[in-house]
Design an enzyme around this catalytic site. Structure first.
Site, PDB file in Angstrom:
ATOM      1  N   TYR A 150       0.873  -1.182   0.000  1.00  0.00           N
ATOM      2  CA  TYR A 150       0.000   0.000   0.000  1.00  0.00           C
ATOM      3  C   TYR A 150       0.907   1.229   0.000  1.00  0.00           C
ATOM      4  O   TYR A 150       1.710   1.392   0.918  1.00  0.00           O
ATOM      5  CB  TYR A 150      -0.865   0.038   1.262  1.00  0.00           C
ATOM      6  CG  TYR A 150      -1.952  -1.013   1.341  1.00  0.00           C
ATOM      7  CD1 TYR A 150      -1.681  -2.311   1.781  1.00  0.00           C
ATOM      8  CD2 TYR A 150      -3.274  -0.696   0.999  1.00  0.00           C
ATOM      9  CE1 TYR A 150      -2.692  -3.257   1.875  1.00  0.00           C
ATOM     10  CE2 TYR A 150      -4.288  -1.649   1.094  1.00  0.00           C
ATOM     11  CZ  TYR A 150      -3.990  -2.928   1.534  1.00  0.00           C
ATOM     12  OH  TYR A 150      -4.985  -3.864   1.627  1.00  0.00           O
TER      13      TYR A 150
ATOM     14  N   PRO B   2     -12.522   0.456  -0.465  1.00  0.00           N
ATOM     15  CA  PRO B   2     -11.834  -0.839  -0.533  1.00  0.00           C
ATOM     16  C   PRO B   2     -10.502  -0.917   0.216  1.00  0.00           C
ATOM     17  O   PRO B   2      -9.963  -2.016   0.373  1.00  0.00           O
ATOM     18  CB  PRO B   2     -11.604  -1.032  -2.037  1.00  0.00           C
ATOM     19  CG  PRO B   2     -11.614   0.343  -2.609  1.00  0.00           C
ATOM     20  CD  PRO B   2     -12.559   1.140  -1.768  1.00  0.00           C
TER      21      PRO B   2
ATOM     22  N   TYR C 183      -6.788  -5.159  10.455  1.00  0.00           N
ATOM     23  CA  TYR C 183      -6.624  -5.744   9.113  1.00  0.00           C
ATOM     24  C   TYR C 183      -6.928  -7.236   9.128  1.00  0.00           C
ATOM     25  O   TYR C 183      -7.620  -7.747   8.236  1.00  0.00           O
ATOM     26  CB  TYR C 183      -5.199  -5.489   8.597  1.00  0.00           C
ATOM     27  CG  TYR C 183      -5.072  -5.655   7.096  1.00  0.00           C
ATOM     28  CD1 TYR C 183      -4.981  -4.545   6.261  1.00  0.00           C
ATOM     29  CD2 TYR C 183      -5.061  -6.924   6.511  1.00  0.00           C
ATOM     30  CE1 TYR C 183      -4.883  -4.687   4.884  1.00  0.00           C
ATOM     31  CE2 TYR C 183      -4.960  -7.075   5.133  1.00  0.00           C
ATOM     32  CZ  TYR C 183      -4.871  -5.955   4.328  1.00  0.00           C
ATOM     33  OH  TYR C 183      -4.781  -6.107   2.969  1.00  0.00           O
TER      34      TYR C 183
END
Ligand code: APR
Ligand code: PHB
Length: 391
Positions: A201, A293, A384
């Site tokens: 990310y 998302p 997460y």
């Protein structure tokens, strides 16, 4: 036709609910407006929390997921041209996520339903739901050129964000909370090996990017793009060049490019409709809530909703209304925590032009804190990998 639970929508929420109900000895019929091919052609995220893996196992559809899914014990955050690993296993007492595409989850659930001989009516037209506030609920639609009606005890609205179920609830009975983000994600699927063995990310001045995967030979990449942009504006070459610019030098060099198998733009939205029960109608999955998302919570929330709905319905048939009476409240506790996490991760990683240089400094300070503090890394890791089903 009569059944116990009429399920509207054959996405992951509807199909998993059907499978869990079957395990509990409860009959269902699924009514879906699209064809199976259309449903399987939609490319969505592919990160499963352990609670989702457990629910798929409980439903008896976990076999291929366990052989083909990839276990990931961490992710990498990239900023200032360097990557920093968040070690989920070390920070959460051994928890991991499973990378396995939503398309594959859907395929497994469809095959299971077909093998069990359970009814799914695809390409149903003009689907409408009735009487859920009375003792006699039913679903009406056109199928194979004839008008049909299914009488049922309950209706499960698993028909996604644009479905008919939430839209059939009288507006005063619903409270809606919503945030629309000023950008989208441009996604590319390609038959190329992933740039790294874990997800990356990236927060970059040109915008967010994400390197994900479906298998050791198939990659999924995303770029933050203007909300009004169109996938046709992006050649494959332009996509790969922009992704390279946003990656750290080592990843940019390793990146293997190839023709895109799919290219599309998805808007980013946070949305919750409360409550999730109206008499004999229950909402589950995207029909009730949407997350942006970042963090891949959408499918996991759909799974946890039906993971709570199936036992609640089983409890009802065993003689107690406690489960269905508390369904909405129990789901929403978990949903709001995932909404908060997805909003926070989105806010941290994307470029928000309107917050200016100060906003960028805040993101940068938070990213440095995050990768340097065990407490902050643990907060990211535990969200997460997924919070407990009920907490
Ligand atoms: N009648 C019958 N079926 C309908 C109707 C209708 N009026 N409207 C929509 N549907 C169907 C859609 O065609 C779709 O197959 O309902 C299904 C809903 O499936 P999804 O949109 O996949 O939603 P859900 O099952 O809740 O799964 C949530 O999908 O969008 C992602 O990020 C999200 O991964 C998450 C997952
Ligand atoms: C994906 O693989 O499509 C994916 C992975 C992680 C996300 C979002 C999407 O946060």
């Amino acid at each position: 036709m009569r059944t116990q639970v009429a399920i509207i929508g054959a996405g992951p929420a509807g199909l998993l609910l059907g499978a869990l109900l079957q395990r509990a000895g409860i009959a269902s019929v699924i009514v879906e407006q699209r064809s199976p091919e259309y449903v399987l052609a939609r490319i969505r995220a592919g990160v499963l929390e352990q609670t989702t893996v457990d629910l798929l196992d409980q439903a008896g559809v976990g076999r291929r997921m366990h052989t083909e899914g990839l276990l990931h014990g961490g992710i990498e955050l990239c900023f200032d041209g360097a990557r920093h690993r968040i070690d989920f296993k070390a920070l959460t007492g051994g928890k991991q996520v499973t990378v396995y595409g939503q398309t594959e989850v859907t395929r497994d659930l469809m095959a299971h339903r077909h093998a069990a001989g359970l009814t799914t009516l695809y390409e149903a037209e003009q689907v409408s739901v009735h009487g859920f506030d009375t003792a006699t609920a039913c679903v009406r639609f056109r199928h194979d050129g004839t008008e049909q009606q299914i009488d049922c005890d309950f209706i499960a609205g698993c028909d996604g964000f644009h479905g008919v179920c939430r839209a059939s609830v009288p507006a005063p009975a619903l409270t809606v909370y919503e945030r629309i983000y000023p950008f989208g994600w441009l996604g590319v699927l390609s038959e190329t090996p992933p740039v790294s063995h874990e997800l990356i990310y990236t927060n970059h001045p040109r915008g967010f990017s994400l390197c994900s995967m479906r298998s050791p030979t198939r990659s999924r990449y995303y770029l933050q793009c203007p909300a009004e942009d169109r996938a046709e504006n992006w050649s494959d070459d332009a996509f790969w060049a922009e992704l390279r610019r946003r990656l750290d030098p080592a990843a940019a060099q390793t990146l293997v490019t190839g023709p895109s198998l799919e290219k599309s733009i998805a808007p980013l939205r946070s949305f919750v409709a409360e409550p999730m029960r109206f008499g004999r109608l229950f909402l589950a999955g995207d029909a009730a809530h949407i997350v942006p998302p970042t963090g891949a919570k959408g499918l996991n929330l759909a799974a946890s909703d039906v993971g709570m709905l199936a036992p609640a319905l089983a409890e009802f048939y065993a003689g107690s209304t406690h489960g269905i009476d508390s369904y909405s409240q129990r789901c929403l506790r978990r949903i709001w925590k995932a909404e908060r996490f997805s909003w926070w991760f989105t806010s941290l990683m994307h470029n928000f032009p309107e917050t200016g240089a100060f906003g960028q400094k805040m993101q940068h300070a938070e990213l440095e804190y995050l990768v340097g503090s065990a407490a902050a890394s643990t907060a990211l890791a535990e969200n997460y990998v997924g919070l407990p089903l009920e907490q």
